[in-house]
Design an enzyme around this catalytic site. Structure first.
Site, PDB file in Angstrom:
ATOM      1  N   GLY A  33       1.172  -0.950   0.024  1.00  0.00           N
ATOM      2  CA  GLY A  33       0.073  -0.095  -0.086  1.00  0.00           C
ATOM      3  C   GLY A  33       0.674   1.110   0.372  1.00  0.00           C
ATOM      4  N   ASN A  34       0.510   2.201   0.447  1.00  0.00           N
ATOM      5  CA  ASN A  34       0.858   3.927   0.273  1.00  0.00           C
ATOM      6  C   ASN A  34       0.320   4.325   0.897  1.00  0.00           C
ATOM      7  OD1 ASN A  34      -1.042   5.795  -0.921  1.00  0.00           O
ATOM      8  ND2 ASN A  34      -1.072   3.480  -2.465  1.00  0.00           N
TER       9      ASN A  34
END
Ligand code: CTP
Ligand code: CA
Length: 238
Positions: A33-34
């Site tokens: 993810g980010n």
């Protein structure tokens, strides 16, 4: 007053906003993810409602603490991965007057996901195999019907060959969007952590038009985007 009675430049327009960042599952408990929180998307939703719009927020893993900043009447759907985001955006596209892709979309996802939790084996490292995600924004541009207005976001840095603005211009052309909100995040720029250096790219026929750079918070940026949108829609309608 409520969203339904607000009057502004986007009166009664339906605006779809993607927010947050996509997560790509590796196994039932892990993902790539980010760090995108969804703050920009929520600021946009606020500004759009204030301008009279009916807003659909497609939320990818946003920070739920930000929800209290959302005005009443915003419809929220949640998605996890890029493929889910793509499906949801296409599901709501037909009814939208405006689409704003503020979400940070993962460029790659794991080539495979396992149904059971991955186990360590031996004492070696491991290599992940990734495949490229579809470009959701380009897909929306390809399937849109005029006069739907589509807005992209891009954070760019310059390097020894090209300026950040050069990269933004190239991306603007490549994506085929009506507006590109370009955030200049080059390291040599001095700005406080809640302050963005933003230019809005648009087109006049074949010409790329670049606004002057402005500095401000995500709320300030959102107001500028709504202003640019309102201008664009006036042009399209007249
Ligand atoms: N975007 C998208 N789908 C993707 C990647 C990006 O819809 N798979 C959208 C983002 O939401 C944003 C715009 O495209 O509005 C630009 O994102 P960006 O990551 O800057 O563009 P990329 O095409 O992924 O280019 P880069 O290689 O610079 O990351
Ligand atoms: Ca990207």
């Amino acid at each position: 007053g409520s969203a339904a009675t607000a009057v502004g430049p986007l009166n009664d327009k339906r605006v779809v906003i993607s927010a947050g960042g996509t997560r790509e599952p590796l196994d039932p408990v892990r993902f790539l993810g980010n760090r995108s929180s969804g703050k920009q998307g929520i600021a946009l939703a606020r500004a759009a409602v204030a301008a009279g719009a009916r807003v659909d927020l497609v939320a990818a893993n946003i920070d739920w603490g930000l929800l209290s900043a959302l005005p009443d009447g915003v419809r929220i759907t949640t998605v996890e991965s890029t493929l889910e985001l793509q499906t949801q955006m296409h599901a709501v596209q037909a009814d939208a007057d405006v689409i704003i892709m503020a979400a940070a979309v993962a460029d790659y996802r794991p080539a495979g996901r396992t149904d059971s939790k991955m186990k360590k084996s031996g004492d070696e490292g491991m290599t992940l195999s990734l495949v490229q995600n579809p470009d959701v924004l380009v897909g929306l541009v390809e399937s849109r019907r005029e006069p739907q207005v589509i807005v992209g976001f891009a954070a760019e840095t310059g390097d020894s060959h090209h300026t950040a603005l050069d990269y933004a211009r190239a991306k603007f052309r490549r994506k085929g969007v009506d507006l590109l909100v370009f955030n200049n995040v080059s390291e040599d720029r001095a700005f406080g952590h809640d302050d963005n250096a933003v230019q809005i790219l648009s087109h006049d026929g074949d010409q790329v038009v670049t606004s002057t750079e402005f500095h401000g918070s995500k709320d300030d940026v959102s107001e500028k985007v709504i202003e640019a949108l309102a201008n664009r829609m006036e042009c399209v309608e007249s």
